[in-house]
Motif scaffolding. Structure first.
Motif, mmCIF file in Angstrom:
data_model
loop_
_atom_site.group_PDB
_atom_site.id
_atom_site.type_symbol
_atom_site.label_atom_id
_atom_site.label_comp_id
_atom_site.label_asym_id
_atom_site.label_seq_id
_atom_site.Cartn_x
_atom_site.Cartn_y
_atom_site.Cartn_z
ATOM 1 N N ASP A 237 0.834 -1.208 0.000
ATOM 2 C CA ASP A 237 0.000 0.000 0.000
ATOM 3 C C ASP A 237 0.863 1.250 0.000
ATOM 4 N N MET A 238 0.206 2.377 -0.190
ATOM 5 C CA MET A 238 0.899 3.655 -0.300
ATOM 6 C C MET A 238 1.669 3.996 0.980
ATOM 7 N N GLU A 239 1.074 3.718 2.123
ATOM 8 C CA GLU A 239 1.720 4.065 3.392
ATOM 9 C C GLU A 239 3.013 3.270 3.584
ATOM 10 N N THR A 240 2.979 1.981 3.247
ATOM 11 C CA THR A 240 4.183 1.156 3.370
ATOM 12 C C THR A 240 5.276 1.639 2.425
ATOM 13 N N ILE A 241 4.903 1.966 1.181
ATOM 14 C CA ILE A 241 5.875 2.462 0.209
ATOM 15 C C ILE A 241 6.499 3.760 0.687
ATOM 16 N N GLU A 242 5.669 4.668 1.189
ATOM 17 C CA GLU A 242 6.165 5.967 1.647
ATOM 18 C C GLU A 242 7.119 5.804 2.822
ATOM 19 N N THR A 243 6.770 4.929 3.776
ATOM 20 C CA THR A 243 7.630 4.689 4.936
ATOM 21 C C THR A 243 8.930 4.011 4.522
ATOM 22 N N ALA A 244 8.847 3.076 3.572
ATOM 23 C CA ALA A 244 10.057 2.394 3.089
ATOM 24 C C ALA A 244 11.004 3.379 2.421
ATOM 25 N N MET A 245 10.461 4.306 1.624
ATOM 26 C CA MET A 245 11.298 5.305 0.968
ATOM 27 C C MET A 245 11.924 6.249 1.992
ATOM 28 N N ALA A 263 11.398 -3.498 -14.638
ATOM 29 C CA ALA A 263 11.834 -2.304 -13.915
ATOM 30 C C ALA A 263 10.964 -1.090 -14.235
ATOM 31 N N LYS A 264 10.660 -0.907 -15.516
ATOM 32 C CA LYS A 264 9.840 0.239 -15.918
ATOM 33 C C LYS A 264 8.461 0.177 -15.274
ATOM 34 N N ASP A 265 7.852 -1.002 -15.276
ATOM 35 C CA ASP A 265 6.539 -1.185 -14.665
ATOM 36 C C ASP A 265 6.606 -0.968 -13.162
ATOM 37 N N THR A 266 7.713 -1.354 -12.540
ATOM 38 C CA THR A 266 7.893 -1.170 -11.100
ATOM 39 C C THR A 266 7.864 0.308 -10.732
ATOM 40 N N ILE A 267 8.590 1.104 -11.477
ATOM 41 C CA ILE A 267 8.632 2.552 -11.220
ATOM 42 C C ILE A 267 7.252 3.174 -11.423
ATOM 43 N N ASN A 268 6.582 2.784 -12.507
ATOM 44 C CA ASN A 268 5.240 3.299 -12.763
ATOM 45 C C ASN A 268 4.259 2.899 -11.669
ATOM 46 N N ARG A 269 4.369 1.663 -11.168
ATOM 47 C CA ARG A 269 3.460 1.178 -10.138
ATOM 48 C C ARG A 269 3.635 1.973 -8.841
ATOM 49 N N ILE A 270 4.881 2.200 -8.457
ATOM 50 C CA ILE A 270 5.135 2.944 -7.219
ATOM 51 C C ILE A 270 4.578 4.359 -7.322
ATOM 52 N N ILE A 271 4.897 5.041 -8.383
ATOM 53 C CA ILE A 271 4.452 6.426 -8.544
ATOM 54 C C ILE A 271 2.935 6.490 -8.697
ATOM 55 N N GLY A 272 2.354 5.513 -9.391
ATOM 56 C CA GLY A 272 0.917 5.495 -9.603
ATOM 57 C C GLY A 272 0.108 5.229 -8.352
ATOM 58 N N MET A 273 0.742 4.754 -7.282
ATOM 59 C CA MET A 273 0.041 4.517 -6.017
ATOM 60 C C MET A 273 -0.335 5.824 -5.322
ATOM 61 N N PHE A 274 0.302 6.923 -5.728
ATOM 62 C CA PHE A 274 0.114 8.196 -5.039
ATOM 63 C C PHE A 274 -0.802 9.122 -5.832
ATOM 64 N N GLY A 276 -2.169 12.366 -7.833
ATOM 65 C CA GLY A 276 -1.475 13.120 -8.875
ATOM 66 C C GLY A 276 -0.660 14.280 -8.361
ATOM 67 N N ASN A 277 -1.161 14.991 -7.351
ATOM 68 C CA ASN A 277 -0.457 16.165 -6.844
ATOM 69 C C ASN A 277 0.788 15.811 -6.030
ATOM 70 N N GLU A 278 0.978 14.514 -5.734
ATOM 71 C CA GLU A 278 2.159 14.099 -4.961
ATOM 72 C C GLU A 278 3.181 13.367 -5.833
ATOM 73 N N GLN A 279 2.828 13.080 -7.069
ATOM 74 C CA GLN A 279 3.667 12.200 -7.882
ATOM 75 C C GLN A 279 5.022 12.802 -8.246
ATOM 76 N N ASN A 280 5.085 14.111 -8.447
ATOM 77 C CA ASN A 280 6.380 14.737 -8.746
ATOM 78 C C ASN A 280 7.334 14.601 -7.566
ATOM 79 N N LYS A 281 6.804 14.791 -6.363
ATOM 80 C CA LYS A 281 7.637 14.661 -5.164
ATOM 81 C C LYS A 281 8.138 13.224 -5.010
ATOM 82 N N ILE A 282 7.248 12.254 -5.272
ATOM 83 C CA ILE A 282 7.621 10.839 -5.156
ATOM 84 C C ILE A 282 8.674 10.479 -6.202
ATOM 85 N N ARG A 283 8.543 11.039 -7.418
ATOM 86 C CA ARG A 283 9.552 10.809 -8.454
ATOM 87 C C ARG A 283 10.925 11.286 -7.995
#
Length: 403
Positions: A237-245, A263-274, A276-283
């Protein structure tokens, strides 16, 4: 109350009443039968035992589902098996309709189990987990992966579909760190699979449900437990990903898994969990902390076994820039071009190498290819070179004979 038409009988069973049983009254006859089939599965090199009320015992052997006997498990026997395996946790199965657990066959083999209800009664799947943790050499992993074990911080992800060997690859990485470095390692798993013994490192293993509430809570707690390495069984989930990062940003090496194809799908999946207004920061954060992505698929080898074909992404300035600038479509090309210098490789490059080593057939390589036509061309080029070299060698032999 459950009504079930299983085989030639109608059954009405109150599962709540079934939950109130005395463990000491169990005969464990179904458990003995289970152990017989699990031993047979191991003997034939299988990975999973499938049990279904109203059907036969089946095993996944070399990737295929094979019938192990002509015996059909009845509805009542399925419930009995569940009681004997789960004991006090049978109530959890009745309440939640599925339950994860570990099962020990002997000193060499354990199983990760899941038991659940389906239309005909109880079903269960048992995944083999050897007690002996495989080394990277045992798994024939690319040597490049070893450098990930020496990272001090960052995020490393092992991805692939269910049953692709992600847990085994992660276990070999943890095992390497444990044997060669003095670290504090915390694993957060659901359930615990490989059991580690403290060697040069100290390892604390926590099971969700038994030792921790959930992944995100356990991960936040881990940051206060002085870890060097944190293994998160799955970033769900998004919370786990955010805490892991965040953990990776603050000086920890975080290892985890995702069910993504490359790898490409992995990056898209992580960013897509957040949102839209947070995706640039996550990138921005991901481009800074992501140290590696190992995406794997199991392929059949020429000796009838299976091995992992692994796409390897490693962080460098170009990869970080592509992630940050939202140029994900260029990542596969960057991986391909980074093979000789950085040790990266695409799936198709991995398949080509396996073919060159005579470990897989051309047909197997093409079945699993990302770009089938491109790989087919490279395979043909390789075969032409080999055949040309053999022709030259044969001609030289003829010349020597004539001389």
């Amino acid at each position: 109350m459950v009504q079930n038409e299983n085989l030639d009988c109608n059954i009405e069973i109150n599962l709540e009443d079934e939950s109130n049983f005395d463990v000491n009254s169990l005969s464990f006859e179904m458990d003995k039968k289970l152990r017989f089939y699990l031993a047979g599965l191991i003997e034939h090199g299988g990975s999973d035992l499938h049990i279904k009320s109203g059907s036969y015992y089946r095993g996944r052997i070399q990737g295929e589902m094979l019938k192990l006997s002509d015996e059909v498990l009845t509805y009542k026997d399925g419930l009995q098996l569940a009681k004997e395996v789960l004991k006090g946790r049978f109530k959890d199965l009745v309440r939640d309709k599925s339950v994860d657990f570990n099962y020990k066959l002997n000193e060499k083999y354990r199983f990760r189990g899941n038991m659940f209800f389906q239309a005909d009664g109880v079903s269960a799947v048992f995944r083999v987990i050897p007690v002996d943790i495989p080394t990277m050499e045992d798994l024939n992993l690319p040597k490049t992966i070893k450098q990930l074990c020496n990272l001090k911080r960052g995020l490393v992800l092992v991805t692939g579909p269910t049953g692709s060997g992600k847990s085994t690859t992660l276990a070999s990485i943890i095992n390497n760190i444990n044997l060669h470095q003095k670290k504090h390692i915390i694993t957060i798993e659901d359930p615990i699979e490989f059991v580690y013994k403290d060697e040069n490192s100290l390892i604390n293993q926590r099971a969700i449900g038994q030792d921790a509430k959930d992944f995100s809570t356990a991960l936040r707690a881990a940051l206060r437990e002085d870890p060097d390495v944190i293994l998160v069984g799955e970033m769900r989930d998004m919370e786990t990903i955010e805490t892991a990062m965040h953990a990776a940003e603050t000086g920890h090496l975080v290892l985890s898994t995702l069910h993504t194809v490359d790898a490409k799908d992995t990056i898209n999946r992580i960013i897509g969990m957040f949102p839209g207004n947070e995706q640039n920061k996550i990138r921005m954060s991901l481009s800074a902390v992501l140290q590696g992505v190992l995406s794997q698929r199991l392929v059949k080898t020429t000796d009838g076994k299976r091995t992992a074909a692994i796409e390897i992404l490693l962080r460098n300035a170009r990869i970080a820039s592509l992630i940050e600038d939202e140029r994900d479509s260029e990542i596969t090309e960057a991986i391909q071009e980074g093979k000789d210098i950085y040790g990266m490789q695409t799936f198709d490059q991995a398949l080509l190498d396996l073919y060159k080593e005579n470990r897989i057939t051309k047909e197997e390589a093409l079945i699993n290819a990302t770009n089938r036509s491109d790989l087919n061309m490279k395979l043909d080029e390789f075969n032409q070179k080999i055949n040309g070299a053999e022709d030259i060698e044969a001609s030289m032999i003829d010349l020597k004979i004539e001389a």
